[in-house]
Design an enzyme around this catalytic site. Structure first.
Site, PDB file in Angstrom:
ATOM      1  N   SER A  70     109.836  42.635 -38.414  1.00 36.64           N
ATOM      2  CA  SER A  70     111.209  42.832 -38.899  1.00 36.64           C
ATOM      3  C   SER A  70     111.310  43.901 -39.980  1.00 36.64           C
ATOM      4  CB  SER A  70     111.749  41.515 -39.450  1.00 36.64           C
ATOM      5  OG  SER A  70     111.667  40.521 -38.477  1.00 36.64           O
TER       6      SER A  70
HETATM    7  C1  LIG Z   1     111.849  39.384 -34.987  1.00 31.19           C
HETATM    8  S1  LIG Z   1     110.409  38.676 -34.320  1.00 31.19           S
HETATM    9  C2  LIG Z   1     109.697  37.858 -35.715  1.00 31.19           C
HETATM   10  C3  LIG Z   1     109.278  38.771 -36.822  1.00 31.19           C
HETATM   11  C4  LIG Z   1     108.277  38.197 -37.761  1.00 31.19           C
HETATM   12  N1  LIG Z   1     108.723  36.987 -38.432  1.00 31.19           N
HETATM   13  C5  LIG Z   1     107.735  39.182 -38.763  1.00 31.19           C
HETATM   14  O1  LIG Z   1     106.867  38.757 -39.516  1.00 31.19           O
HETATM   15  O2  LIG Z   1     108.145  40.347 -38.799  1.00 31.19           O
HETATM   16  C6  LIG Z   1     111.034  37.332 -33.406  1.00 31.19           C
HETATM   17  C7  LIG Z   1     109.992  36.511 -32.691  1.00 31.19           C
HETATM   18  O3  LIG Z   1     110.594  35.305 -32.268  1.00 31.19           O
HETATM   19  C8  LIG Z   1     109.888  34.871 -31.115  1.00 31.19           C
HETATM   20  N2  LIG Z   1     110.657  33.831 -30.427  1.00 31.19           N
HETATM   21  C9  LIG Z   1     111.703  33.952 -29.582  1.00 31.19           C
HETATM   22  N3  LIG Z   1     112.117  32.755 -29.176  1.00 31.19           N
HETATM   23  C10 LIG Z   1     111.303  31.835 -29.778  1.00 31.19           C
HETATM   24  C11 LIG Z   1     111.237  30.413 -29.755  1.00 31.19           C
HETATM   25  N4  LIG Z   1     112.056  29.677 -29.023  1.00 31.19           N
HETATM   26  N5  LIG Z   1     110.273  29.829 -30.493  1.00 31.19           N
HETATM   27  C12 LIG Z   1     109.398  30.546 -31.242  1.00 31.19           C
HETATM   28  N6  LIG Z   1     109.426  31.896 -31.281  1.00 31.19           N
HETATM   29  C13 LIG Z   1     110.369  32.526 -30.586  1.00 31.19           C
HETATM   30  C14 LIG Z   1     109.683  36.143 -30.320  1.00 31.19           C
HETATM   31  O4  LIG Z   1     108.585  36.001 -29.421  1.00 31.19           O
HETATM   32  C15 LIG Z   1     109.422  37.165 -31.436  1.00 31.19           C
HETATM   33  O5  LIG Z   1     108.046  37.393 -31.614  1.00 31.19           O
END
Ligand SMILES: C[S@@+](CC[C@H](N)C(=O)[O-])C[C@H]1O[C@@H](n2cnc3c(N)ncnc32)[C@H](O)[C@@H]1O
Length: 395
Positions: A70
């Site tokens: 992010s």
């Molecule tokens: C924006 S990224 C996270 C960025 C991260 N927190 C960082 O350190 O920069 C969003 C993540 O959410 C995950 N995601 C989507 N749906 C999800 C779910 N139901 N449960 C867990 N993770 C999920 C995606 O695979 C993706 O890797």
């Protein structure tokens, strides 16, 4: 002080985040100075790793982004909202490793961090990067975050880093009685990171800030409905819970147009998000018009019936960098829709534009929700209330 190229870039990024107001707490600044972001975005040049920008890591088959590391300013704003204390047990939903490492710094040696991602590629990458950066005591779990991480519960803080449409029951259950959850919630076409405190068995907002994230997958996935009204590119967007709302047919924009200017003048830089949520709170048939000529990239606030549509627009004001808001309407009911939208623009301008903004509560379905504008999702009901106007029309 770390005088390596990465250390200097990290210090410069932290300085930028403090200067622009994303970081206010010195503990958050210290965490940003400590965590090597470049380790979490392998293969990316150092300058890119330390730019205040999102790093896209993965797209789905249709080309839509599904995983990223992010943007630092959003990460910082959410950490400020979370107010993680030394000793806190923290759960992150949506991994990447970088934010988990920052949270590990904030929770300190007596605290703990668990991070959950649905995608095994992401958890593998996050686990390896966390180990390389020296944070191998962060627990990385591959699972659907809709169900939290029950074996580490309860948590003092839950930070969701993926767009949610709902508050999953597991998140409320796994939060300590006085815990806080920070979650980007998408309501009526806008995503706000909302910091909610748990109060009894419901949640009450403490702060909210606009943001953008990739969409949740798995059991909590939910999507907006785009209804085309002028070929494939122009349409109106409704949330899934608005199934009963009538929508106009393809071709409505070709019907004669009515235009009324409201006298509400705004600086071009002033965000329209609270105004749009006010209109959503007060007008049945609220939707977002997207792709039409001269509408903002995020879409224009609109109201629709089965044969008519009216939407907010702007024209240059008398002073440079100012615009006057107005409403365009199409279809047989345009006069009525335009009048209702213009009335609400003026009410918002007179009573809410300079106010504290909306407040949010979330109650699990079946519990009694307070007065206000309600958005009922599968598991939770959100209530949006405005100072001095608790009873804005329910839906
Ligand atoms: C924006 S990224 C996270 C960025 C991260 N927190 C960082 O350190 O920069 C969003 C993540 O959410 C995950 N995601 C989507 N749906 C999800 C779910 N139901 N449960 C867990 N993770 C999920 C995606 O695979 C993706 O890797």
């Amino acid at each position: 002080m770390d005088r390596s190229p990465a250390g200097s870039l990290r210090a410069a990024l932290t300085h930028h985040l403090i200067a622009e107001g994303s970081i206010r707490d010195e503990r958050v600044a210290m965490a940003f100075r400590a965590v090597p972001r470049h380790v979490f975005v392998p293969g990316v040049p150092l300058e890119v790793a330390y730019a205040d920008d999102v790093v896209l890591m993965k797209r789905n088959e249709a080309g839509a982004p599904i995983s990223s590391v992010s943007q630092p300013s959003i990460v910082a704003l959410m950490l400020e909202q979370a107010e993680i204390r030394s000793g806190d047990r923290v759960l992150e939903i949506g991994s990447g490793g970088y934010n988990a490492a920052l949270m590990r710094e904030l929770a300190g040696p007596k605290g703990s961090v668990t991070t959950v991602d649905i995608d095994p590629e992401v958890t593998d990458r996050a686990r390896a990067a966390l180990a390389e950066a020296g944070y191998d005591d962060v627990r990385v779990v591959q699972a659907d975050g809709e169900f939290g991480a029950p074996d580490g519960a309860p948590y003092d803080r839950i930070v969701v880093t993926v767009t949610a449409w709902d508050i999953a029951p597991a998140w409320i259950e796994q939060l300590e009685p006085d815990g806080r959850i920070v979650v980007p919630v998408r309501l009526r076409g806008q995503t706000r990171s909302i910091a909610f405190d748990k109060v009894g068995d419901h949640l009450e907002s403490r702060s909210a800030t606009l943001c953008g994230f990739v969409c949740m997958q798995g059991a909590g996935a939910n999507y907006e409905r785009l209804i085309p009204i002028a070929g494939d590119d122009v349409g109106v967007i409704f949330d899934e819970d608005q199934e009963a709302e009538a929508h106009p047919y393809d071709g409505v924009l070709e019907q004669s147009r009515l235009r009324v200017w409201s006298g509400v003048v705004m600086n071009r830089e002033e965000p329209l998000s609270d105004l749009a949520l006010w209109l959503a709170s007060t007008l049945p048939g609220y939707c977002v018009l997207t792709g039409a000529e001269a509408t903002p990239s995020g879409g224009a606030a609109a109201v629709a019936t089965c044969d008519s549509l009216a939407y907010v627009t702007a024209r240059p004001g008398r002073r440079k960098s100012f615009v006057e808001l107005g409403v365009h309407g199409h279809g047989p009911d345009a006069g009525h829709l335009v009048e209702r939208l213009v009335d609400q623009l003026r009410i918002w301008d007179a009573h809410h534009r300079y106010g504290p903004g909306p407040e949010f509560q979330a109650h699990l379905v079946g519990e009694e929700a307070p007065a206000g504008f309600r958005i009922a999702r599968r598991h939770s009901c959100f209530t949006v209330s405005w100072a001095g106007h608790p009873g804005a029309a329910g839906s």
